[in-house]
Design a protein around this motif. Structure first.
Motif, mmCIF file in Angstrom:
data_model
loop_
_atom_site.group_PDB
_atom_site.id
_atom_site.type_symbol
_atom_site.label_atom_id
_atom_site.label_comp_id
_atom_site.label_asym_id
_atom_site.label_seq_id
_atom_site.Cartn_x
_atom_site.Cartn_y
_atom_site.Cartn_z
ATOM 1 N N GLY A 1 -6.485 -2.388 16.628
ATOM 2 C CA GLY A 1 -6.336 -3.328 15.520
ATOM 3 C C GLY A 1 -6.257 -2.634 14.170
ATOM 4 O O GLY A 1 -5.518 -3.071 13.282
ATOM 5 N N TYR A 2 -7.012 -1.554 14.023
ATOM 6 C CA TYR A 2 -6.991 -0.808 12.762
ATOM 7 C C TYR A 2 -5.604 -0.225 12.499
ATOM 8 O O TYR A 2 -5.051 -0.371 11.408
ATOM 9 N N PHE A 3 -5.003 0.405 13.501
ATOM 10 C CA PHE A 3 -3.698 1.057 13.321
ATOM 11 C C PHE A 3 -2.562 0.028 13.213
ATOM 12 O O PHE A 3 -1.593 0.219 12.487
ATOM 13 N N LEU A 4 -2.749 -1.060 13.945
ATOM 14 C CA LEU A 4 -1.797 -2.165 13.885
ATOM 15 C C LEU A 4 -1.774 -2.725 12.461
ATOM 16 O O LEU A 4 -0.715 -2.960 11.871
ATOM 17 N N ARG A 5 -2.942 -2.935 11.904
ATOM 18 C CA ARG A 5 -3.054 -3.491 10.558
ATOM 19 C C ARG A 5 -2.467 -2.545 9.511
ATOM 20 O O ARG A 5 -1.802 -2.972 8.585
ATOM 21 N N ARG A 6 -2.732 -1.236 9.669
ATOM 22 C CA ARG A 6 -2.223 -0.264 8.684
ATOM 23 C C ARG A 6 -0.707 -0.308 8.617
ATOM 24 O O ARG A 6 -0.127 -0.357 7.537
ATOM 25 N N LEU A 7 -0.056 -0.264 9.789
ATOM 26 C CA LEU A 7 1.407 -0.269 9.776
ATOM 27 C C LEU A 7 1.922 -1.614 9.270
ATOM 28 O O LEU A 7 2.864 -1.665 8.471
ATOM 29 N N GLN A 8 1.279 -2.712 9.688
ATOM 30 C CA GLN A 8 1.721 -4.042 9.242
ATOM 31 C C GLN A 8 1.633 -4.151 7.711
ATOM 32 O O GLN A 8 2.559 -4.666 7.074
ATOM 33 N N VAL B 1 4.454 -2.131 6.149
ATOM 34 C CA VAL B 1 5.744 -2.801 6.339
ATOM 35 C C VAL B 1 5.855 -4.008 5.403
ATOM 36 O O VAL B 1 6.880 -4.204 4.745
ATOM 37 N N PHE B 2 4.790 -4.801 5.313
ATOM 38 C CA PHE B 2 4.837 -5.971 4.431
ATOM 39 C C PHE B 2 4.943 -5.557 2.956
ATOM 40 O O PHE B 2 5.630 -6.213 2.180
ATOM 41 N N LYS B 3 4.279 -4.483 2.579
ATOM 42 C CA LYS B 3 4.381 -4.030 1.181
ATOM 43 C C LYS B 3 5.816 -3.660 0.849
ATOM 44 O O LYS B 3 6.331 -4.007 -0.207
#
Lengths: 169, 169
Positions: free
Chosen positions: B42-49, B52-54
């Motif tokens: 979840g931590y790595f998923l959130r970082r990339l998300q 990408v959103f930024k």
């Protein structure tokens, strides 16, 4: 989509207040097309991230801990004595938000701050005894969350996804 | 981590107001350990998300479109005449939030609503002429965002990640 994840989603959707369920039932007879959305990685990344965070929050409810609080606790645990700025930068948490988050953890007696050597403006962070004990209980719950995730994704795919994501972490 | 992503991040971090930069520089000499966080997908998923959103928000700034607005526009485009409830359920957007979002898109003249057949309570959504035109300009910008993403991730890894994520999408 994995059946278990689908079932969880269905459960969530039932819980959400929506338009009248008759409308929804009638309109749902045709599944919606994703259209161009189907080509955007960000969309699928976000969907899985939201599912994972929802399960995390649900599983951690007995300790009332959110993902960002948990990350901060783990980073302080792994790096005792480091500054607020260093923790914030490592986790990419904006300063004001981190200050509120730390204030909350301090209020629960889980973390403490000491003035850093020779500099009254800077504070180094550490876990209190109470914080260490709380973290033991928290980790027992996150283990359940990870078990759910491994079951939903399949442990092979979970590892593959982890490897891919870590390259950009 | 890819060098380009790292460079973008460094740029962002400079822009963020943080603790005094002298403190940060001194404290950064040692990189922080991730500790147990390193085991959480979840931590790595959130970082990339978040990355990408930024980039999405930055790239779409000329049209002032956020990811959720974009998803809704694409779903209405691909499924004209469907209900608010169906769109909300497909995108897992909570009812009140979707109502606000649709209100905003209506205010910009991009979408319209018609009462659904024989039912005054239910509304079917469609893109206006103005909405269709806006979407052409929006898609030109999202193409730039996707090009950035393919460059950062590498197109092979982007596809692999897409396949893995779609299984749960």
């Amino acid at each position: 989509m994995d059946v278990r994840l689908k079932r969880r989603r269905a459960g969530r959707n039932r819980a959400v207040e929506g338009d009248s369920s008759a409308d929804l039932a009638a309109d749902q007879m045709d599944r919606l097309k994703l259209g161009t959305l189907d080509e955007h990685l960000g969309y699928f990344l976000r969907r899985l991230q939201v599912s994972v965070f929802k399960d995390f929050i649900r599983t951690l409810a007995p300790m009332d801990v959110r993902p960002a609080q948990y990350s901060v606790l783990l980073l302080i645990e792994a790096n005792p004595g480091r500054s607020q700025a260093a923790i914030g930068q490592a986790l990419d948490i904006e300063r004001a938000r981190l200050a509120r988050l730390l204030h909350g953890l301090e209020g629960r007696g889980w973390i403490g701050r000491r003035a850093a050597d020779g500099d009254g403006r800077s504070h180094s962070l550490y876990l209190t005894r109470g914080g260490e004990k709380a973290l033991v209980r928290i980790k027992a719950l996150t283990a359940r969350h990870e078990a759910w995730l491994a079951e939903v994704l399949g442990s092979k795919r979970r590892l593959l996804l982890m490897d891919l994501l870590k390259e950009f972490g």
